[in-house]
Design a protein around this motif. Structure first.
Motif, PDB file in Angstrom:
ATOM      1  N   GLN A   3      50.356  35.044  30.287  1.00 39.12           N
ATOM      2  CA  GLN A   3      49.103  34.573  30.887  1.00 39.12           C
ATOM      3  C   GLN A   3      48.999  35.022  32.340  1.00 39.12           C
ATOM      4  OE1 GLN A   3      49.323  30.356  30.148  1.00 39.12           O
ATOM      5  NE2 GLN A   3      48.437  30.535  28.093  1.00 39.12           N
ATOM      6  N   LYS A   4      50.070  34.887  33.096  1.00 38.31           N
ATOM      7  CA  LYS A   4      50.059  35.314  34.503  1.00 38.31           C
ATOM      8  C   LYS A   4      49.856  36.821  34.616  1.00 38.31           C
ATOM      9  CE  LYS A   4      52.689  31.555  36.480  1.00 38.31           C
ATOM     10  NZ  LYS A   4      53.863  31.136  37.223  1.00 38.31           N
ATOM     11  N   ARG A   5      50.456  37.567  33.723  1.00 41.02           N
ATOM     12  CA  ARG A   5      50.281  39.029  33.731  1.00 41.02           C
ATOM     13  C   ARG A   5      48.822  39.386  33.475  1.00 41.02           C
ATOM     14  NH1 ARG A   5      50.073  43.273  30.044  1.00 41.02           N
ATOM     15  NH2 ARG A   5      51.015  45.207  30.789  1.00 41.02           N
ATOM     16  N   GLN A  52      46.195  37.572  33.994  1.00 40.78           N
ATOM     17  CA  GLN A  52      45.390  37.189  35.157  1.00 40.78           C
ATOM     18  C   GLN A  52      45.542  38.206  36.291  1.00 40.78           C
ATOM     19  OE1 GLN A  52      46.890  33.277  35.955  1.00 40.78           O
ATOM     20  NE2 GLN A  52      45.743  32.325  34.277  1.00 40.78           N
ATOM     21  N   ALA A  53      46.743  38.638  36.544  1.00 34.68           N
ATOM     22  CA  ALA A  53      46.995  39.619  37.611  1.00 34.68           C
ATOM     23  C   ALA A  53      46.293  40.943  37.306  1.00 34.68           C
ATOM     24  CB  ALA A  53      48.501  39.834  37.799  1.00 34.68           C
TER      25      ALA A  53
END
Length: 195
Positions: free
Chosen positions: A183-185, A187-188
C-alpha cells in the motif's frame, strides 16, 4: 501483551498468543536444524528427548567441547522457511508448541498452529551474541553425529522478548507487513506520477 513462560507450555498457553504479543522463555529450549529433522522424519531416527510442550529454535550453534559436554560459544538463529515441511510432524509426533526462527513459515505451518495449538516466534537476524547470553547451559545433546546440526537441549533464562509472528488463530504478521508495504509503495508511486 507480554508473556513469560516456563517450559513446557500447555496448548492453552500457546492459544493465548496473538501476533504482535511478545514472549520470554525460561527452562528448556531445543535447538534443531535441517539435518536434524531430515534424519528424524525422512530417515526414521528417533530422539530420546521428550519435547512435549516445548519450543524449538532453528539453529546450528557454535559450541566448545568440554570434559563434561558442550558449552555455547555462539548460538544464532537461522532462516526457518526451508524447514517448513517439518512443523506439522514436530507438533504431531513430538508435541512441540513453539517454533523460533527468522523470516517465518508458510501456510501448512499456520494450519498446524491452528489445529494443534502452537505459534511461531520471530527473532531479529544478527542477534546471535545476545541470544547466546540467554542460554545458561547446554544440558544435553542427541543425534550428535550430526554436529553442529545435532538436537541440542539448552537451559535458558529470560530468552526473549520474542515477537509472535504467527499464531493459532490464523494470523500471520508477515502478511500484514507485506500488505502495508504494498500500500505504501502504491501511494508513493502515485505521488510520483508513476503507473
Amino acid at each position: 501483551m507480554h508473556y513469560e513462560f516456563n517450559t513446557p507450555l500447555s496448548e492453552a498457553d500457546a492459544r493465548k498468543l496473538r501476533i504482535n504479543d511478545t514472549v520470554t522463555l525460561r527452562g528448556t529450549l531445543y535447538g534443531i536444524r535441517d539435518a536434524t529433522q531430515i534424519h528424524m522424519f525422512d530417515r526414521g531416527r528417533k530422539t530420546r528427548f521428550d519435547m512435549t510442550g516445548h519450543a524449538v529454535i532453528h539453529t546450528a550453534p557454535n559450541v566448545r567441547k568440554t570434559a563434561t559436554g558442550y558449552e555455547p560459544v555462539c548460538v544464532g538463529t537461522t532462516t526457518s522457511d526451508r524447514m517448513e515441511r517439518f512443523t506439522r510432524p514436530l507438533m504431531q509426533q513430538y508435541g512441540v508448541r513453539l517454533v523460533i526462527g527468522k523470516g517465518g513459515l508458510r501456510e501448512d505451518s499456520l494450519k498446524s498452529f491452528a489445529e494443534m495449538g502452537g505459534a511461531y516466534l520471530a527473532i531479529i537476524g544478527g542477534t546471535a551474541a545476545l541470544e547466546t547470553t540467554w542460554i545458561e547451559a547446554i544440558e544435553d545433546v542427541d543425534l550428535d553425529d550430526l554436529n553442529p546440526e545435532s538436537l541440542w537441549k539448552f537451559r535458558v533464562n529470560g530468552f526473549g522478548p520474542l515477537l509472535v509472528a504467527m499464531d493459532s488463530h490464523g494470523a500471520r504478521l508477515y502478511s500484514e507487513v507485506r500488505t502495508a508495504a504494498q500500500q505504501k509503495r502504491a501511494q508513493a508511486l502515485k505521488r510520483l506520477g508513476v503507473r
